[in-house]
Design a protein around this motif. Structure first.
Motif, mmCIF file in Angstrom:
data_model
loop_
_atom_site.group_PDB
_atom_site.id
_atom_site.type_symbol
_atom_site.label_atom_id
_atom_site.label_comp_id
_atom_site.label_asym_id
_atom_site.label_seq_id
_atom_site.Cartn_x
_atom_site.Cartn_y
_atom_site.Cartn_z
ATOM 1 N N ILE A 156 -24.477 14.523 -25.914
ATOM 2 C CA ILE A 156 -25.250 15.531 -24.905
ATOM 3 C C ILE A 156 -24.078 16.389 -24.479
ATOM 4 N N GLY A 157 -24.533 17.601 -24.728
ATOM 5 C CA GLY A 157 -23.478 18.720 -24.525
ATOM 6 C C GLY A 157 -23.601 19.860 -25.500
ATOM 7 N N GLU A 158 -22.568 20.648 -25.379
ATOM 8 C CA GLU A 158 -22.306 21.625 -26.325
ATOM 9 C C GLU A 158 -21.788 20.976 -27.600
ATOM 10 N N GLU A 159 -22.106 21.557 -28.864
ATOM 11 C CA GLU A 159 -21.822 21.101 -30.040
ATOM 12 C C GLU A 159 -20.304 20.891 -30.410
ATOM 13 N N ALA A 160 -19.815 19.591 -30.811
ATOM 14 C CA ALA A 160 -18.683 19.541 -31.142
ATOM 15 C C ALA A 160 -18.472 18.509 -32.373
ATOM 16 N N GLU A 161 -18.891 19.330 -33.444
ATOM 17 C CA GLU A 161 -18.800 18.715 -34.951
ATOM 18 C C GLU A 161 -17.720 17.543 -35.021
ATOM 19 N N ASP A 162 -16.437 18.079 -34.913
ATOM 20 C CA ASP A 162 -15.449 17.273 -35.210
ATOM 21 C C ASP A 162 -15.389 15.820 -34.597
ATOM 22 N N SER A 163 -15.835 16.168 -33.367
ATOM 23 C CA SER A 163 -15.663 14.747 -32.471
ATOM 24 C C SER A 163 -16.736 13.807 -32.905
ATOM 25 N N ARG A 164 -17.838 14.327 -33.449
ATOM 26 C CA ARG A 164 -18.994 13.771 -33.887
ATOM 27 C C ARG A 164 -18.687 12.839 -35.046
ATOM 28 N N ARG A 165 -18.031 13.741 -36.070
ATOM 29 C CA ARG A 165 -17.847 12.866 -37.010
ATOM 30 C C ARG A 165 -16.780 11.748 -37.038
ATOM 31 N N VAL A 166 -15.962 12.198 -36.111
ATOM 32 C CA VAL A 166 -14.751 11.130 -35.825
ATOM 33 C C VAL A 166 -15.296 9.964 -35.382
ATOM 34 N N ILE A 167 -16.152 10.230 -34.217
ATOM 35 C CA ILE A 167 -16.579 8.927 -33.490
ATOM 36 C C ILE A 167 -17.677 7.990 -34.446
ATOM 37 N N CYS A 168 -18.402 8.949 -35.060
ATOM 38 C CA CYS A 168 -19.198 7.982 -36.053
ATOM 39 C C CYS A 168 -18.735 7.534 -37.129
ATOM 40 N N GLY A 169 -17.663 8.121 -37.699
ATOM 41 C CA GLY A 169 -17.085 7.708 -38.843
ATOM 42 C C GLY A 169 -15.910 6.415 -38.422
ATOM 43 N N ILE A 170 -15.186 6.848 -37.454
ATOM 44 C CA ILE A 170 -14.197 5.296 -36.938
ATOM 45 C C ILE A 170 -15.132 4.272 -36.580
ATOM 46 N N GLY A 171 -16.104 4.802 -35.704
ATOM 47 C CA GLY A 171 -16.978 3.570 -35.056
ATOM 48 C C GLY A 171 -17.955 3.172 -35.722
ATOM 49 N N ALA A 172 -18.254 3.549 -37.171
ATOM 50 C CA ALA A 172 -19.031 3.093 -38.098
ATOM 51 C C ALA A 172 -20.575 2.962 -37.154
ATOM 52 N N VAL A 173 -20.961 4.188 -36.927
ATOM 53 C CA VAL A 173 -22.226 4.079 -36.224
ATOM 54 C C VAL A 173 -23.162 5.175 -36.382
ATOM 55 N N ASN A 174 -24.334 5.146 -36.308
ATOM 56 C CA ASN A 174 -25.298 6.128 -36.755
ATOM 57 C C ASN A 174 -25.068 7.463 -35.634
ATOM 58 N N ASP A 175 -25.263 8.672 -36.069
ATOM 59 C CA ASP A 175 -25.207 9.736 -35.306
ATOM 60 C C ASP A 175 -26.716 10.172 -35.141
ATOM 61 N N LEU A 176 -27.304 10.141 -33.868
ATOM 62 C CA LEU A 176 -28.555 10.040 -33.639
ATOM 63 C C LEU A 176 -28.969 11.680 -33.205
ATOM 64 N N GLY A 177 -27.841 12.401 -33.338
ATOM 65 C CA GLY A 177 -28.301 13.925 -32.997
ATOM 66 C C GLY A 177 -27.764 14.128 -31.596
ATOM 67 N N ARG A 178 -27.805 15.414 -31.111
ATOM 68 C CA ARG A 178 -27.291 15.939 -29.981
ATOM 69 C C ARG A 178 -28.240 16.722 -29.128
ATOM 70 N N LEU A 179 -28.299 16.144 -27.654
ATOM 71 C CA LEU A 179 -29.364 16.881 -26.844
ATOM 72 C C LEU A 179 -28.450 18.179 -26.273
ATOM 73 N N PRO A 180 -28.717 19.392 -26.341
ATOM 74 C CA PRO A 180 -27.971 20.449 -25.597
ATOM 75 C C PRO A 180 -28.136 20.640 -24.325
ATOM 76 N N VAL A 181 -27.175 21.407 -23.642
ATOM 77 C CA VAL A 181 -27.126 21.508 -22.301
ATOM 78 C C VAL A 181 -28.763 22.636 -22.167
#
Length: 206
Positions: A156-181
């Protein structure tokens, strides 16, 4: 019983707006078991307004906008986890937690403990601001340690592609997308923005 839990890494990150969008997208009913703070529009009232879907009454409505355990103590009550069991419905139910996972409901039980008891899949909402990697990975680790099933992470918020990749990669979890501001949060703007959320993956986890 088709239940999905919307949890968050912190309070005030947009979890209620996300819950409203998800409730509408799934054609679901919404339930916020514990509401702390009644002076402004409650989360249940906001979801009803934004989703146009049925909303169940809260098990506890507490006046003080604070941690549920403290709000309850100020009113001379103790939250009974037995009253927080999701009801059986014909259709899907979106259940929204309060604050972060480690929010205490009583002096002995955390919200995470109750979520684990439910056994329902969890969507973890993460804001995209600074610090989200730490908050998200800690929350994912806590959910897994408690034995919770993960539907994925929604940002939720502005795009942060690297943070999304790190969280979903290290966290081994699905990226369900982003809800913008959203400059204006209405039923229409939320429904349009929610097209960026992978609701099919969430349905598949039910």
């Amino acid at each position: 019983m088709s239940v999905v839990v919307v949890a968050g890494t912190d309070t005030g990150i947009g979890k209620t707006v996300f819950s409203a969008g998800l409730t509408r997208a799934l054609g679901a009913t919404y339930w916020k078991p514990v509401q702390s703070g009644l002076e402004e529009e409650t989360d249940s009232e906001a979801v009803a307004r934004l989703s146009g879907r049925p909303v169940l009454p809260e098990a506890y409505r507490l006046r003080l906008p604070a941690s549920p355990h403290l709000s309850a103590e100020r009113e001379g009550v103790e939250i009974d986890p037995a009253r927080l069991v999701p009801p059986s419905l014909d259709g899907p139910l979106v259940v929204e937690g309060a604050g972060g996972l480690m929010v205490p409901l009583t002096r002995r039980r955390l919200y995470l403990d109750v979520i684990a008891d439910w056994g329902a899949p969890v969507v973890l909402c993460c804001r995209t601001a600074l610090g989200t990697i730490n908050h998200a990975l800690l929350s994912l680790a806590a959910l897994r340690a408690a034995g919770c099933r993960l539907a994925g992470v929604a940002f939720i918020g502005e795009e942060a592609e690297d943070s999304r990749r790190v969280i979903c990669g290290i966290g081994a979890v699905n990226d369900l997308g982003r809800l913008p501001v959203l400059e204006q949060v209405t039923a229409e703007t939320l429904a349009k923005a929610f097209a960026g959320i992978d609701t099919d993956a969430i349905r598949g986890a039910l």
